[in-house]
Design a protein around this motif. Sequence first.
Motif, PDB file in Angstrom:
ATOM      1  N   TYR A   3       0.839  -1.190   0.000  1.00 62.23           N
ATOM      2  CA  TYR A   3       0.000   0.000   0.000  1.00 62.23           C
ATOM      3  C   TYR A   3       0.875   1.242   0.000  1.00 62.23           C
ATOM      4  N   LYS A   4       0.463   2.232  -0.770  1.00 67.01           N
ATOM      5  CA  LYS A   4       1.131   3.524  -0.798  1.00 67.01           C
ATOM      6  C   LYS A   4       0.278   4.505  -0.007  1.00 67.01           C
ATOM      7  N   VAL A   5       0.910   5.183   0.952  1.00 67.61           N
ATOM      8  CA  VAL A   5       0.214   6.146   1.789  1.00 67.61           C
ATOM      9  C   VAL A   5       0.722   7.534   1.430  1.00 67.61           C
ATOM     10  N   LEU A   6      -0.187   8.392   0.999  1.00 73.12           N
ATOM     11  CA  LEU A   6       0.148   9.786   0.738  1.00 73.12           C
ATOM     12  C   LEU A   6      -0.269  10.576   1.969  1.00 73.12           C
ATOM     13  N   GLU A  52       0.688  -4.659  -9.626  1.00 72.54           N
ATOM     14  CA  GLU A  52       2.060  -5.018 -10.021  1.00 72.54           C
ATOM     15  C   GLU A  52       2.736  -3.971 -10.914  1.00 72.54           C
ATOM     16  N   PRO A  53       2.095  -3.467 -11.970  1.00 72.74           N
ATOM     17  CA  PRO A  53       2.762  -2.445 -12.792  1.00 72.74           C
ATOM     18  C   PRO A  53       3.075  -1.165 -12.014  1.00 72.74           C
ATOM     19  N   HIS A  54       2.147  -0.739 -11.177  1.00 70.69           N
ATOM     20  CA  HIS A  54       2.379   0.477 -10.392  1.00 70.69           C
ATOM     21  C   HIS A  54       3.487   0.246  -9.366  1.00 70.69           C
ATOM     22  N   LEU A  55       3.513  -0.904  -8.744  1.00 67.67           N
ATOM     23  CA  LEU A  55       4.563  -1.243  -7.788  1.00 67.67           C
ATOM     24  C   LEU A  55       5.929  -1.233  -8.461  1.00 67.67           C
ATOM     25  N   ASN A  56       6.024  -1.813  -9.651  1.00 67.50           N
ATOM     26  CA  ASN A  56       7.296  -1.809 -10.380  1.00 67.50           C
ATOM     27  C   ASN A  56       7.747  -0.391 -10.707  1.00 67.50           C
ATOM     28  N   TYR A  57       6.804   0.486 -11.021  1.00 69.71           N
ATOM     29  CA  TYR A  57       7.132   1.889 -11.275  1.00 69.71           C
ATOM     30  C   TYR A  57       7.649   2.560 -10.004  1.00 69.71           C
ATOM     31  N   GLU A  58       6.988   2.335  -8.887  1.00 70.44           N
ATOM     32  CA  GLU A  58       7.390   2.945  -7.620  1.00 70.44           C
ATOM     33  C   GLU A  58       8.769   2.460  -7.172  1.00 70.44           C
TER      34      GLU A  58
END
Length: 69
Positions: A3-6, A52-58
């Motif tokens: 999870y990404k927390v802003l 998965e694609p967003h995680l790889n970008y991050e």
Amino acid sequence: MVYKVLYQELPREVPVRERTKSLYFEADTERDVRRVLANRNINIEFIQQLDEPHLNYEKQSPDFEVESL
């Protein structure tokens, strides 16, 4: 799941895009992430489950570091 927390560091101020920071957590649910962050003095703007694609970008970011619960 990751999870990404802003969030904003100053909980009582209006969110300003330029001051938004990110944290990454490995957890089973968003509720678990919120429970862990409840003791921190921050203003949570948004919590996003990363696919998965967003995680790889991050992962390309030098600031990427996943915290486990």
